[in-house]
Design an enzyme around this catalytic site. Structure first.
Site, mmCIF file in Angstrom:
data_model
loop_
_atom_site.group_PDB
_atom_site.id
_atom_site.type_symbol
_atom_site.label_atom_id
_atom_site.label_comp_id
_atom_site.label_asym_id
_atom_site.label_seq_id
_atom_site.Cartn_x
_atom_site.Cartn_y
_atom_site.Cartn_z
ATOM 1 C CE1 TYR A 60 -4.109 -1.781 -0.206
ATOM 2 C CE2 TYR A 60 -2.928 -3.335 1.173
ATOM 3 C CZ TYR A 60 -3.988 -3.036 0.343
ATOM 4 O OH TYR A 60 -4.921 -4.001 0.053
ATOM 5 N NE ARG B 127 -0.463 -0.356 -6.160
ATOM 6 C CZ ARG B 127 0.580 -1.185 -6.168
ATOM 7 N NH1 ARG B 127 0.697 -2.141 -5.274
ATOM 8 N NH2 ARG B 127 1.529 -1.052 -7.064
ATOM 9 C CD GLN C 49 -17.500 -1.807 -6.295
ATOM 10 O OE1 GLN C 49 -16.926 -2.877 -6.133
ATOM 11 N NE2 GLN C 49 -18.345 -1.596 -7.291
ATOM 12 C CB VAL D 239 -8.900 2.533 -1.877
ATOM 13 C CG1 VAL D 239 -9.780 1.381 -1.419
ATOM 14 C CG2 VAL D 239 -7.783 2.029 -2.782
ATOM 15 C CG ASP D 240 -8.865 6.338 -6.940
ATOM 16 O OD1 ASP D 240 -9.696 7.272 -6.925
ATOM 17 O OD2 ASP D 240 -8.974 5.354 -7.707
ATOM 18 C CG HIS E 226 -14.394 -1.620 -1.184
ATOM 19 N ND1 HIS E 226 -14.441 -2.059 -2.487
ATOM 20 C CD2 HIS E 226 -15.488 -2.163 -0.562
ATOM 21 C CE1 HIS E 226 -15.517 -2.822 -2.661
ATOM 22 N NE2 HIS E 226 -16.159 -2.896 -1.506
ATOM 23 N N GLY F 126 -17.895 1.717 -14.414
ATOM 24 C CA GLY F 126 -16.575 1.185 -14.108
ATOM 25 C C GLY F 126 -16.549 0.050 -13.127
ATOM 26 C CB THR F 127 -18.524 -1.432 -10.754
ATOM 27 O OG1 THR F 127 -18.645 -2.599 -9.948
ATOM 28 C CG2 THR F 127 -19.908 -0.915 -11.110
ATOM 29 C CB SER F 128 -16.957 -6.443 -12.738
ATOM 30 O OG SER F 128 -16.785 -6.682 -11.349
#
Length: 235
Positions: free
Chosen positions: A55, A58, A88, A90-91, A106, A180-182
């Site tokens: 992290y 990241r 969702q 975390v940025d 998240h 942008g989410t599956s």
């Protein structure tokens, strides 16, 4: 006249165009790390140093990336709508693009908390979450309660404290945009289903998505391109 309420449910595909990689694109690897070694609560007791370093990397990368046109277009929706972004990711790219109400499901990469600050469905049991920007965390860095500092990330195996707030926002929405989410990671994937019957719902995704809800209109495009189509439609 009050603005219509628009909830944006965003996932990794929004930030991918800024150069942020997603572990779901890499056969279970995330930047050459096994997901179960860096994104699961069971890994923390085994190898906290590895998780901290992952992290830290990241966070350093986040310093150097910028919001893309999709982030900016979402922020600009606030001119005409009462917008809540439920992400969702975390940025902090939604915030940096100008979105003023962002709920992170998240966690947040630029924040940390003590390992003693456990989370559950009702929130965090103790206060102690704070922002460190893009700095590193090292083994031996402690919180005020003496616990080792850890990333303020909701790992697999942990509860999602903000899910109840997210449901409340979706239930009150006049419009929902999924981008942008599956729609594969729960509980976030099921959020749109809480929208009221007459809510208008759009899904922006370049892939074929098997979704049975007839309210959902699929814009088959990447996030940046899809936002331009979406903006034209809601005019």
């Amino acid at each position: 006249m009050a603005k219509k309420k628009l909830v944006v449910l965003s996932g990794a595909g929004v930030s991918a165009e800024s150069g942020i990689s997603t572990f779901r694109d890499s056969n279970g690897l995330w930047e050459n790390y096994r997901v179960e070694d860096v994104a699961d609560i069971s890994a923390w007791p085994r190898n906290p140093g590895l998780m901290l370093e992952f992290y830290n990397i990241r966070r350093r990368e986040l310093r150097n990336v910028k919001p893309n046109a999709a982030h900016i277009a979402i922020a600009e929706l606030e001119k005409d709508y009462d917008v809540t972004v439920i992400t969702q990711n975390v940025d902090n790219l939604h915030e940096r693009a100008g979105s003023t109400r962002v709920l992170h499901l998240h966690g947040e990469l630029t924040k940390v908390r003590s390992e003693k600050c456990y989370n559950d469905a009702d929130g965090y049991s103790t206060q102690g979450v704070f922002d460190i920007g893009y700095e590193d965390i090292q083994l031996g860095d402690k919180g005020a309660d003496g616990g080792q500092l850890r990333p303020h990330i909701v790992w697999f195996g942990e509860a999602v404290p903000n899910i109840t707030k997210a449901i409340d926002y979706v239930e009150a929405a006049d419009m929902v945009l999924i981008i942008g989410t599956s729609l594969k990671v729960y509980p976030a994937a099921g959020l749109y289903a809480y929208a009221k019957r007459d809510a208008r719902i759009w899904l922006i995704d370049p892939a074929d998505v098997n979704i049975g809800d007839k309210r959902v209109k699929h814009i088959k495009a990447v996030a940046t391109e899809g936002m331009e189509i979406f903006k034209d439609e809601i005019k």
